[in-house]
Design a protein around this motif. Structure first.
Motif, PDB file in Angstrom:
ATOM      1  N   VAL A 147     -66.149  76.551  87.665  1.00  0.00           N
ATOM      2  CA  VAL A 147     -66.000  75.312  88.420  1.00  0.00           C
ATOM      3  C   VAL A 147     -67.191  74.403  88.128  1.00  0.00           C
ATOM      4  CG1 VAL A 147     -65.750  74.259  90.706  1.00  0.00           C
ATOM      5  CG2 VAL A 147     -64.660  76.461  90.223  1.00  0.00           C
ATOM      6  N   TYR A 148     -68.409  74.930  88.278  1.00  0.00           N
ATOM      7  CA  TYR A 148     -69.630  74.155  88.028  1.00  0.00           C
ATOM      8  C   TYR A 148     -70.466  74.844  86.955  1.00  0.00           C
ATOM      9  CZ  TYR A 148     -68.426  72.240  92.623  1.00  0.00           C
ATOM     10  OH  TYR A 148     -67.772  71.666  93.680  1.00  0.00           O
ATOM     11  N   PHE A 149     -71.156  74.042  86.161  1.00  0.00           N
ATOM     12  CA  PHE A 149     -72.045  74.613  85.155  1.00  0.00           C
ATOM     13  C   PHE A 149     -73.231  73.692  84.904  1.00  0.00           C
ATOM     14  CE2 PHE A 149     -68.968  72.063  82.852  1.00  0.00           C
ATOM     15  CZ  PHE A 149     -69.727  71.380  81.920  1.00  0.00           C
ATOM     16  N   SER A 150     -74.315  74.302  84.476  1.00  0.00           N
ATOM     17  CA  SER A 150     -75.522  73.599  84.063  1.00  0.00           C
ATOM     18  C   SER A 150     -76.357  74.565  83.249  1.00  0.00           C
ATOM     19  CB  SER A 150     -76.312  73.124  85.278  1.00  0.00           C
ATOM     20  OG  SER A 150     -77.450  72.402  84.867  1.00  0.00           O
ATOM     21  N   GLY A 151     -76.658  74.201  82.040  1.00  0.00           N
ATOM     22  CA  GLY A 151     -77.450  75.099  81.201  1.00  0.00           C
ATOM     23  C   GLY A 151     -76.757  76.442  81.064  1.00  0.00           C
ATOM     24  N   GLU A 152     -77.473  77.499  81.374  1.00  0.00           N
ATOM     25  CA  GLU A 152     -76.939  78.860  81.278  1.00  0.00           C
ATOM     26  C   GLU A 152     -76.205  79.285  82.553  1.00  0.00           C
ATOM     27  OE1 GLU A 152     -77.651  81.168  78.600  1.00  0.00           O
ATOM     28  OE2 GLU A 152     -78.344  79.410  77.497  1.00  0.00           O
ATOM     29  N   GLN A 153     -76.285  78.479  83.595  1.00  0.00           N
ATOM     30  CA  GLN A 153     -75.744  78.865  84.902  1.00  0.00           C
ATOM     31  C   GLN A 153     -74.320  78.344  85.102  1.00  0.00           C
ATOM     32  OE1 GLN A 153     -77.870  77.259  88.315  1.00  0.00           O
ATOM     33  NE2 GLN A 153     -77.565  79.165  89.405  1.00  0.00           N
ATOM     34  N   THR A 154     -73.450  79.226  85.594  1.00  0.00           N
ATOM     35  CA  THR A 154     -72.086  78.818  85.931  1.00  0.00           C
ATOM     36  C   THR A 154     -71.722  79.343  87.312  1.00  0.00           C
ATOM     37  OG1 THR A 154     -71.092  80.792  84.948  1.00  0.00           O
ATOM     38  CG2 THR A 154     -71.310  78.851  83.515  1.00  0.00           C
ATOM     39  N   PHE A 155     -70.811  78.638  87.960  1.00  0.00           N
ATOM     40  CA  PHE A 155     -70.265  79.066  89.249  1.00  0.00           C
ATOM     41  C   PHE A 155     -68.744  79.075  89.117  1.00  0.00           C
ATOM     42  CE2 PHE A 155     -74.324  77.044  90.316  1.00  0.00           C
ATOM     43  CZ  PHE A 155     -74.937  78.076  91.004  1.00  0.00           C
ATOM     44  N   GLY A 156     -68.144  80.232  89.342  1.00  0.00           N
ATOM     45  CA  GLY A 156     -66.699  80.381  89.210  1.00  0.00           C
ATOM     46  C   GLY A 156     -65.960  80.091  90.498  1.00  0.00           C
ATOM     47  N   LYS A 157     -64.634  80.132  90.415  1.00  0.00           N
ATOM     48  CA  LYS A 157     -63.760  79.832  91.554  1.00  0.00           C
ATOM     49  C   LYS A 157     -64.086  80.677  92.779  1.00  0.00           C
ATOM     50  CE  LYS A 157     -60.055  80.598  89.040  1.00  0.00           C
ATOM     51  NZ  LYS A 157     -58.667  80.691  88.552  1.00  0.00           N
ATOM     52  N   GLY A 158     -64.407  81.945  92.582  1.00  0.00           N
ATOM     53  CA  GLY A 158     -64.687  82.842  93.695  1.00  0.00           C
ATOM     54  C   GLY A 158     -65.987  82.566  94.414  1.00  0.00           C
ATOM     55  N   MET A 159     -66.790  81.664  93.882  1.00  0.00           N
ATOM     56  CA  MET A 159     -68.081  81.350  94.485  1.00  0.00           C
ATOM     57  C   MET A 159     -68.019  80.147  95.416  1.00  0.00           C
ATOM     58  SD  MET A 159     -70.530  81.879  91.225  1.00  0.00           S
ATOM     59  CE  MET A 159     -70.763  83.471  90.451  1.00  0.00           C
ATOM     60  N   LEU A 160     -66.820  79.558  95.568  1.00  0.00           N
ATOM     61  CA  LEU A 160     -66.666  78.398  96.433  1.00  0.00           C
ATOM     62  C   LEU A 160     -65.997  78.778  97.748  1.00  0.00           C
ATOM     63  CD1 LEU A 160     -67.023  77.037  93.561  1.00  0.00           C
ATOM     64  CD2 LEU A 160     -65.830  75.117  94.583  1.00  0.00           C
ATOM     65  N   ASN A 183     -72.275  69.994  86.269  1.00  0.00           N
ATOM     66  CA  ASN A 183     -71.010  69.388  85.874  1.00  0.00           C
ATOM     67  C   ASN A 183     -69.857  70.195  86.446  1.00  0.00           C
ATOM     68  OD1 ASN A 183     -71.577  67.137  83.841  1.00  0.00           O
ATOM     69  ND2 ASN A 183     -72.892  68.783  83.118  1.00  0.00           N
ATOM     70  N   PHE A 184     -68.726  69.527  86.586  1.00  0.00           N
ATOM     71  CA  PHE A 184     -67.488  70.119  87.087  1.00  0.00           C
ATOM     72  C   PHE A 184     -66.553  70.321  85.905  1.00  0.00           C
ATOM     73  CE2 PHE A 184     -63.127  69.436  88.685  1.00  0.00           C
ATOM     74  CZ  PHE A 184     -63.064  70.418  89.663  1.00  0.00           C
ATOM     75  N   CYS A 185     -66.043  71.538  85.740  1.00  0.00           N
ATOM     76  CA  CYS A 185     -65.082  71.836  84.670  1.00  0.00           C
ATOM     77  C   CYS A 185     -63.669  71.620  85.213  1.00  0.00           C
ATOM     78  CB  CYS A 185     -65.251  73.279  84.181  1.00  0.00           C
ATOM     79  SG  CYS A 185     -64.030  73.731  82.927  1.00  0.00           S
ATOM     80  N   THR A 186     -62.926  70.715  84.598  1.00  0.00           N
ATOM     81  CA  THR A 186     -61.584  70.377  85.074  1.00  0.00           C
ATOM     82  C   THR A 186     -60.486  71.230  84.445  1.00  0.00           C
ATOM     83  OG1 THR A 186     -61.342  68.689  83.360  1.00  0.00           O
ATOM     84  CG2 THR A 186     -62.225  67.967  85.484  1.00  0.00           C
ATOM     85  N   ASN A 187     -60.836  72.079  83.494  1.00  0.00           N
ATOM     86  CA  ASN A 187     -59.852  72.887  82.781  1.00  0.00           C
ATOM     87  C   ASN A 187     -59.193  73.891  83.740  1.00  0.00           C
ATOM     88  OD1 ASN A 187     -58.431  74.657  81.131  1.00  0.00           O
ATOM     89  ND2 ASN A 187     -60.023  74.765  79.587  1.00  0.00           N
ATOM     90  N   ALA A 188     -57.899  73.738  83.947  1.00  0.00           N
ATOM     91  CA  ALA A 188     -57.159  74.582  84.895  1.00  0.00           C
ATOM     92  C   ALA A 188     -57.201  76.061  84.533  1.00  0.00           C
ATOM     93  CB  ALA A 188     -55.705  74.112  84.985  1.00  0.00           C
ATOM     94  N   SER A 189     -57.276  76.371  83.256  1.00  0.00           N
ATOM     95  CA  SER A 189     -57.239  77.779  82.842  1.00  0.00           C
ATOM     96  C   SER A 189     -58.628  78.416  82.765  1.00  0.00           C
ATOM     97  CB  SER A 189     -56.520  77.916  81.500  1.00  0.00           C
ATOM     98  OG  SER A 189     -57.217  77.193  80.505  1.00  0.00           O
ATOM     99  N   CYS A 190     -59.667  77.670  83.073  1.00  0.00           N
ATOM    100  CA  CYS A 190     -61.038  78.194  83.023  1.00  0.00           C
ATOM    101  C   CYS A 190     -61.497  78.568  84.434  1.00  0.00           C
ATOM    102  CB  CYS A 190     -61.975  77.142  82.429  1.00  0.00           C
ATOM    103  SG  CYS A 190     -63.680  77.701  82.228  1.00  0.00           S
ATOM    104  N   ASP A 191     -62.138  79.717  84.569  1.00  0.00           N
ATOM    105  CA  ASP A 191     -62.618  80.184  85.870  1.00  0.00           C
ATOM    106  C   ASP A 191     -63.850  79.424  86.346  1.00  0.00           C
ATOM    107  OD1 ASP A 191     -62.455  82.151  88.078  1.00  0.00           O
ATOM    108  OD2 ASP A 191     -64.421  82.779  87.302  1.00  0.00           O
TER     109      ASP A 191
END
Length: 150
Positions: free
Chosen positions: A62-75, A52-60
């Motif tokens: 970007v993508y998440f699934s289960g326990e895994q997240t990918f932040g802005k610096g990973m794109l 899923n894509f997190c649209t919240n501007a104040s959240c680092d």
């Protein structure tokens, strides 16, 4: 036979809320992550998972699934919803940055019409260019409307 020994082929239901900000995310295709994650992050994706894509501007996140997240610096690119810089694209396929949109509006050009023409000609590649994995016209329209209010 005991249930503990049965093999299940069902995928676990992915969370629809960002684990950091708890805002509901939008489902995104795996091809989007494959196109936009930096190599070190790409090596950690789980292709069988739903992201899923997190649209919240104040959240680092970007993508998440289960326990895994990918932040802005990973794109490989800046994310429109999470970076308000003028040089960040609102339309990734055709290079419409906030700055270019501002200039076009000041010059009475119609960037939305231009983008629509390109989309109708089947020239867009939002699923591999736009971090949200979907058409950018909503972002462009919202940004232009915000100019009218300022």
């Amino acid at each position: 036979m005991d249930r503990c020994c049965q093999i299940t082929t069902e995928k676990p239901t992915p969370p629809t809320q960002c684990p950091v900000c708890l805002q509901k995310g939008k489902s995104v295709q795996l091809i989007t992550l494959k196109a936009l994650l930096k190599p070190t992050a790409l090596e950690t994706i789980h292709p069988e998972m739903t992201y899923n894509f997190c649209t919240n501007a104040s959240c680092d996140v970007v993508y998440f699934s289960g326990e895994q997240t990918f932040g802005k610096g990973m794109l490989k690119v800046s994310v429109f919803q999470k970076d308000d810089a003028l040089d960040v694209p609102a339309c990734y396929c055709f290079g419409w940055t906030r700055e270019r949109l501002i200039q076009a509006v000041q010059e009475n050009q119609h960037p939305i019409d231009h983008i629509r023409e390109q989309v109708q000609a089947n020239r867009c590649g939002c699923e591999v260019n736009n971090p949200q994995g979907a058409c950018c016209l909503g972002n462009v329209t919202t940004f232009i409307r915000s100019l009218d209010k300022s």
